[in-house]
Design a protein around this motif. Structure first.
Motif, mmCIF file in Angstrom:
data_model
loop_
_atom_site.group_PDB
_atom_site.id
_atom_site.type_symbol
_atom_site.label_atom_id
_atom_site.label_comp_id
_atom_site.label_asym_id
_atom_site.label_seq_id
_atom_site.Cartn_x
_atom_site.Cartn_y
_atom_site.Cartn_z
ATOM 1 N N TYR A 59 1.668 2.817 1.681
ATOM 2 C CA TYR A 59 1.251 3.252 2.216
ATOM 3 C C TYR A 59 2.146 4.985 3.123
ATOM 4 O O TYR A 59 2.023 5.727 3.349
ATOM 5 C CB TYR A 59 -0.116 2.844 3.317
ATOM 6 C CG TYR A 59 -0.664 2.595 2.331
ATOM 7 C CD1 TYR A 59 -2.199 3.217 2.273
ATOM 8 C CD2 TYR A 59 -1.068 0.886 1.874
ATOM 9 C CE1 TYR A 59 -2.900 2.823 1.050
ATOM 10 C CE2 TYR A 59 -2.027 0.841 1.657
ATOM 11 C CZ TYR A 59 -2.617 0.938 0.947
ATOM 12 O OH TYR A 59 -3.844 0.427 0.005
ATOM 13 N N THR A 108 -0.698 -7.357 6.183
ATOM 14 C CA THR A 108 -0.489 -6.151 6.210
ATOM 15 C C THR A 108 1.013 -5.325 7.050
ATOM 16 O O THR A 108 1.115 -6.197 7.554
ATOM 17 C CB THR A 108 -1.908 -6.057 7.622
ATOM 18 O OG1 THR A 108 -0.478 -6.819 8.866
ATOM 19 C CG2 THR A 108 -2.970 -6.307 7.253
ATOM 20 N N HIS A 114 -1.692 -1.116 7.340
ATOM 21 C CA HIS A 114 -2.973 -1.478 6.652
ATOM 22 C C HIS A 114 -2.826 -2.517 6.070
ATOM 23 O O HIS A 114 -1.784 -3.018 5.619
ATOM 24 C CB HIS A 114 -2.932 0.157 5.344
ATOM 25 C CG HIS A 114 -2.498 1.364 5.613
ATOM 26 N ND1 HIS A 114 -2.227 2.464 6.304
ATOM 27 C CD2 HIS A 114 -4.253 2.039 5.139
ATOM 28 C CE1 HIS A 114 -2.981 3.703 6.274
ATOM 29 N NE2 HIS A 114 -4.359 2.986 5.703
#
Length: 127
Positions: A59, A108, A114
């Motif tokens: 991400y 995470t 995320h």
């Protein structure tokens, strides 16, 4: 008018003039060269470790050490139900919710937050 002494002092001065040295450019963060994850899979992939792992975050594109968080899973609920059925009525059946070894683990990213993957105590097959 320049004299011989001026030439000698100018020859010793090997440092460039401040006006001739260009200032360093301010570097702005460039856009990372990565593709954001596509919706090719449904849900969060499963991994085979409950320990923090070094990964490349899909991400934000950073190399990170994942942050692990225990979350109740199937094993936790099964143990709670089993303890309740066998006579632990007064709150002892809730002990699996306070013990990390009986809970699933959520990994995470510490930079962007995320969820990267889950580790499931039961059914650890990777999809």
């Amino acid at each position: 008018m320049k004299t011989a002494g001026d030439k000698h002092s100018a020859a010793q001065n090997v440092e460039p003039d401040d006006a001739l040295v260009p200032l360093l450019e301010q570097r702005t963060p460039s856009v990372p060269r990565w593709n954001p994850p596509q919706a090719a899979f449904s849900g969060v992939p499963r991994m085979a470790s409950a320990l923090p792992m070094q990964r490349l975050c899909p991400y934000c594109g950073n190399h990170i050490l994942t942050v692990t968080t225990p979350v109740p899973g199937v094993l936790t609920w099964m143990l709670c139900t089993g303890l309740f059925v066998f006579g632990c009525f007064l709150g002892c059946c809730l002990l699996p919710f306070y013990m990390d070894r009986f809970m699933d683990v959520k990994h995470t990213c510490p930079v962007c937050g995320h969820i990267l993957f889950h580790y499931h105590r039961l059914g650890t097959s990777v999809k």
